[in-house]
Design a protein around this motif. Structure first.
Motif, PDB file in Angstrom:
ATOM      1  N   ASN A  67       0.819  -1.208   0.000  1.00  0.00           N
ATOM      2  CA  ASN A  67       0.000   0.000   0.000  1.00  0.00           C
ATOM      3  C   ASN A  67       0.857   1.264   0.000  1.00  0.00           C
ATOM      4  OD1 ASN A  67      -2.742   0.254  -0.094  1.00  0.00           O
ATOM      5  ND2 ASN A  67      -3.086  -0.233   2.047  1.00  0.00           N
ATOM      6  N   GLY A  68       0.598   2.141  -0.923  1.00  0.00           N
ATOM      7  CA  GLY A  68       1.240   3.453  -0.887  1.00  0.00           C
ATOM      8  C   GLY A  68       2.616   3.518  -1.479  1.00  0.00           C
ATOM      9  N   ILE A  69       3.248   2.356  -1.744  1.00  0.00           N
ATOM     10  CA  ILE A  69       4.606   2.401  -2.283  1.00  0.00           C
ATOM     11  C   ILE A  69       4.762   1.628  -3.591  1.00  0.00           C
ATOM     12  CG2 ILE A  69       5.594   2.715   0.011  1.00  0.00           C
ATOM     13  CD1 ILE A  69       6.536  -0.156  -0.078  1.00  0.00           C
ATOM     14  N   ASP A  70       3.769   0.846  -3.971  1.00  0.00           N
ATOM     15  CA  ASP A  70       3.845   0.060  -5.204  1.00  0.00           C
ATOM     16  C   ASP A  70       3.625   0.974  -6.407  1.00  0.00           C
ATOM     17  OD1 ASP A  70       3.795  -1.882  -7.150  1.00  0.00           O
ATOM     18  OD2 ASP A  70       1.774  -2.581  -6.671  1.00  0.00           O
ATOM     19  N   HIS A  71       4.548   0.931  -7.356  1.00  0.00           N
ATOM     20  CA  HIS A  71       4.443   1.834  -8.508  1.00  0.00           C
ATOM     21  C   HIS A  71       3.237   1.525  -9.379  1.00  0.00           C
ATOM     22  CE1 HIS A  71       5.695  -0.636 -12.081  1.00  0.00           C
ATOM     23  NE2 HIS A  71       5.958  -1.469 -11.093  1.00  0.00           N
ATOM     24  N   ALA A  72       2.704   0.297  -9.281  1.00  0.00           N
ATOM     25  CA  ALA A  72       1.582  -0.099 -10.143  1.00  0.00           C
ATOM     26  C   ALA A  72       0.233  -0.023  -9.437  1.00  0.00           C
ATOM     27  CB  ALA A  72       1.817  -1.515 -10.659  1.00  0.00           C
ATOM     28  N   VAL A 102      -4.404   3.647  -0.259  1.00  0.00           N
ATOM     29  CA  VAL A 102      -5.557   3.657   0.639  1.00  0.00           C
ATOM     30  C   VAL A 102      -5.164   3.631   2.112  1.00  0.00           C
ATOM     31  CG1 VAL A 102      -7.053   2.577  -1.081  1.00  0.00           C
ATOM     32  CG2 VAL A 102      -5.798   1.134   0.538  1.00  0.00           C
ATOM     33  N   ARG A 103      -3.913   3.961   2.413  1.00  0.00           N
ATOM     34  CA  ARG A 103      -3.487   3.921   3.816  1.00  0.00           C
ATOM     35  C   ARG A 103      -4.305   4.861   4.686  1.00  0.00           C
ATOM     36  NH1 ARG A 103       2.902   4.647   2.937  1.00  0.00           N
ATOM     37  NH2 ARG A 103       2.029   6.099   1.397  1.00  0.00           N
ATOM     38  N   ASP A 104      -4.686   6.011   4.154  1.00  0.00           N
ATOM     39  CA  ASP A 104      -5.490   6.948   4.940  1.00  0.00           C
ATOM     40  C   ASP A 104      -6.897   6.409   5.196  1.00  0.00           C
ATOM     41  OD1 ASP A 104      -5.980   7.272   2.134  1.00  0.00           O
ATOM     42  OD2 ASP A 104      -6.973   9.184   2.521  1.00  0.00           O
ATOM     43  N   VAL A 153      -9.681  -3.442   2.570  1.00  0.00           N
ATOM     44  CA  VAL A 153      -9.623  -2.239   1.737  1.00  0.00           C
ATOM     45  C   VAL A 153      -8.389  -2.358   0.856  1.00  0.00           C
ATOM     46  CG1 VAL A 153      -9.552   0.272   1.663  1.00  0.00           C
ATOM     47  CG2 VAL A 153     -10.628  -0.874   3.606  1.00  0.00           C
ATOM     48  N   SER A 154      -8.545  -2.203  -0.440  1.00  0.00           N
ATOM     49  CA  SER A 154      -7.407  -2.418  -1.322  1.00  0.00           C
ATOM     50  C   SER A 154      -7.351  -1.420  -2.458  1.00  0.00           C
ATOM     51  CB  SER A 154      -7.458  -3.828  -1.910  1.00  0.00           C
ATOM     52  OG  SER A 154      -6.379  -4.029  -2.797  1.00  0.00           O
ATOM     53  N   GLY A 155      -6.124  -0.899  -2.681  1.00  0.00           N
ATOM     54  CA  GLY A 155      -5.843  -0.112  -3.867  1.00  0.00           C
ATOM     55  C   GLY A 155      -4.911  -0.857  -4.796  1.00  0.00           C
ATOM     56  N   ILE A 185       9.173  -6.726   2.616  1.00  0.00           N
ATOM     57  CA  ILE A 185      10.088  -5.717   3.160  1.00  0.00           C
ATOM     58  C   ILE A 185       9.948  -4.450   2.325  1.00  0.00           C
ATOM     59  CG2 ILE A 185      12.500  -5.163   3.665  1.00  0.00           C
ATOM     60  CD1 ILE A 185      12.990  -8.180   3.909  1.00  0.00           C
ATOM     61  N   LEU A 186       9.868  -3.311   3.004  1.00  0.00           N
ATOM     62  CA  LEU A 186       9.522  -2.055   2.353  1.00  0.00           C
ATOM     63  C   LEU A 186      10.735  -1.147   2.158  1.00  0.00           C
ATOM     64  CD1 LEU A 186       6.354  -1.248   4.490  1.00  0.00           C
ATOM     65  CD2 LEU A 186       6.482  -2.575   2.373  1.00  0.00           C
ATOM     66  N   ASN A 187      10.787  -0.528   0.981  1.00  0.00           N
ATOM     67  CA  ASN A 187      11.740   0.544   0.671  1.00  0.00           C
ATOM     68  C   ASN A 187      13.180   0.188   1.015  1.00  0.00           C
ATOM     69  OD1 ASN A 187      10.032   2.442  -0.565  1.00  0.00           O
ATOM     70  ND2 ASN A 187       9.251   3.116   1.418  1.00  0.00           N
TER      71      ASN A 187
END
Length: 526
Positions: free
Chosen positions: A146-151, A156-158, A184-186, A356-358
């Protein structure tokens, strides 16, 4: 109260003391040694606490041990939080640790007197067990990138935060007829399994406009049904809809029969048309109606390996954990690895894995080498990637058969037999009929059962096959009539894969459906 039904008993104890209020009793029992009221033990669930099966205890050990579920909002953990969880596992939980399908983590072997210290340690790093279970909104699942995937379709983190703020510790929703599961998914891969959530909001594009598909009434246990797509809403209306659905469920869901008390049962009883009408009235939001959007097939919903992020020069690394099991020692190692390579943290997935993120591009390959050396799987085999297991007989009082260790044995066996197999086969090893490991939505579902072999009664499984999620094309697994003992599971899967590779089929799930439909037809022929 001897004539009470199970439902009557649960409803009475919730009326007499809200589950949220039991926290004071937990501290009291922990510090005084008072005998624990069985009705408070039921209320303990609102803080993620369950009594543990005595299956692994020594005969002379009279201790009542507990499981603790930690609710991870957004499924997120920083390196510091990972390390604190590792310390809890090592010091209090005999190194146990299991990731769940709702992006939580569970520990076993805990003693009541240790809970004040454990809860304090969790609180010190911003973690909580509040409403990790009980008849209330459970952890809201969302895409791990969520929030970091380029695709991604939308960040929807908020929205997830707003829903958590709405429900968290809110006495208006702490006494629902039963549990209430929201997603909830984006995500462009639709990875949260919205088809089997009680309520789900899935980002889609209608031309250039962002909308969220709303689905209600999904479930996999007593309410086994694919959720109904009921329309679309703008993102600003999601919280209104979620609050209204919770109120409708609270006020009209059945409380006289717990096996018919989930939201899906209410949708079934009312019918979709009436449910939507009541929802629009309660929320003051008109749902938009048009054809349902297509969704990604279940086998392609994972986030393993290296993925690009919206932050230039940074990646995600998706790792598999066979059956979701992670020991305390490995939690500690994972926290140190995150620090060493300056990663942001991790998020858990709905398939008992983590991302794992970023991670900086320059650190990505060295980090992968380190993860593999520890025993994590950034590039998992198909068996490592898609094998789920529930808590199982060792710890769960409802289970008939053991699952976690078996799942690991099965995966290792299949890896050895089929090192190059690349069909995305999905497997679930579930210790009882309650569907905690999602056996009804995978290719091969093993559901705990007693198996007769001559005069012997063995722990084993019923085989169900052909489950699949893909929006309105979803289907649940079907019964085969096949029963296997625990030590026969791996060999059965081996034989099925061999049969598949010898066939003309290009889809493992369809092959299984055809095979067992054909065999049942033959066996029923006079």
């Amino acid at each position: 109260m001897a004539n009470e039904t199970k439902a009557e008993r649960i409803e009475r104890i919730k009326r007499e003391k809200d589950g949220l209020e039991v926290i004071a009793d937990i501290y009291r029992y922990a510090t005084t040694g008072d005998v624990i009221d069985p009705e408070d033990i039921d209320r303990f669930k609102w803080y993620g606490i369950y009594t543990q099966n005595r299956n692994l205890q020594e005969a002379d050990d009279e201790t009542q041990y507990y499981m603790l579920r930690v609710k991870l909002e957004g499924g997120y953990l920083s390196s510091q939080q990972v390390e604190v969880l590792g310390e809890i596992s090592v010091q209090f939980a005999r190194e146990s640790g299991d990731l769940t399908t709702r992006q939580d983590i569970q520990f076993h072997w805990l003693k009541i007197e240790d809970f004040p210290e454990i809860l304090e340690r969790l609180s010190s790093v911003g973690l909580s067990v509040l409403e990790a279970s009980g008849d209330c909104p459970r952890n809201i699942v969302s895409c791990p990138v969520n929030g970091i995937d380029h695709a991604q379709i939308d960040d929807v983190r908020d929205v997830v935060l707003a829903l958590n703020n709405l429900y968290r510790g809110n006495p208006d929703f702490s006494n629902l007829p039963r549990k209430f599961k929201i997603g909830v998914s984006g995500c462009n891969k639709h990875c949260i399994q919205h088809e089997v959530q009680d309520l789900a909001f899935t980002a889609v594009k209608n031309g250039d406009e962002l909308r969220f598909s709303v689905s209600v009434g999904g479930g996999q246990a007593s309410n086994r049904r694919i959720a109904d797509h009921i329309g679309y809403v703008k993102r600003r209306d999601i919280v209104k809809i979620a609050e209204a659905v919770a109120r409708i469920y609270r006020d009209f869901g059945r409380r006289d029969n717990r096996s018919k008390a989930r939201l899906g049962h209410l949708v079934e009883e009312w019918g979709v048309e009436r449910f939507v009408s009541e929802l629009e009235k309660e929320s003051h939001v008109d749902l938009e109606r048009y054809d349902a959007a297509p969704f990604t097939p279940y086998p392609r919903r994972s986030h393993f390996g290296v993925g690009a992020t919206v932050k230039k020069g940074y990646n995600t690394i998706g790792c598999a954990l066979t059956s979701g099991r992670i020991k305390g020692e490995n939690l500690l190692k994972l926290g140190r690895i995150l620090d060493l390579y300056k990663a942001e943290g991790i998020t858990l997935t709905t398939t008992q894995n983590f991302v794992i993120l970023n991670v900086h591009t320059d650190a990505t390959e060295p980090m992968i080498d380190t993860l593999q050396a520890v025993g994590f799987h950034p590039y998992p085999s198909v068996f490592e990637a898609r094998t789920l297991a529930c808590t199982g007989l060792n710890f769960c009082k409802f289970a008939v058969s053991e699952t976690k260790d078996l799942a690991i044995e099965v995966v290792n066996y299949l890896n050895g037999k089929f090192p190059d197999f690349d069909e995305p086969v999905s497997i679930s090893i579930n210790g009882c009929p309650n569907s905690c490991a999602h056996p009804h939505i995978v290719d091969l579902g093993f559901v705990g059962a007693i198996v007769k072999r001559g005069d012997e009664r063995l722990k084993g499984f019923d085989l169900i096959v052909g489950g699949h999620l893909e929006g309105e094309q979803s289907r649940f697994a079907v019964k085969t009539g096949v029963k296997v003992a625990s030590d026969e599971v791996a060999v059965l899967i081996e034989s099925l894969i061999n049969d598949f590779e010898s066939s003309n089929s290009s889809d493992f799930g369809n092959f299984l459906l055809e095979k067992y439909d054909h065999e049942s037809t033959i066996s029923s022929t006079p």
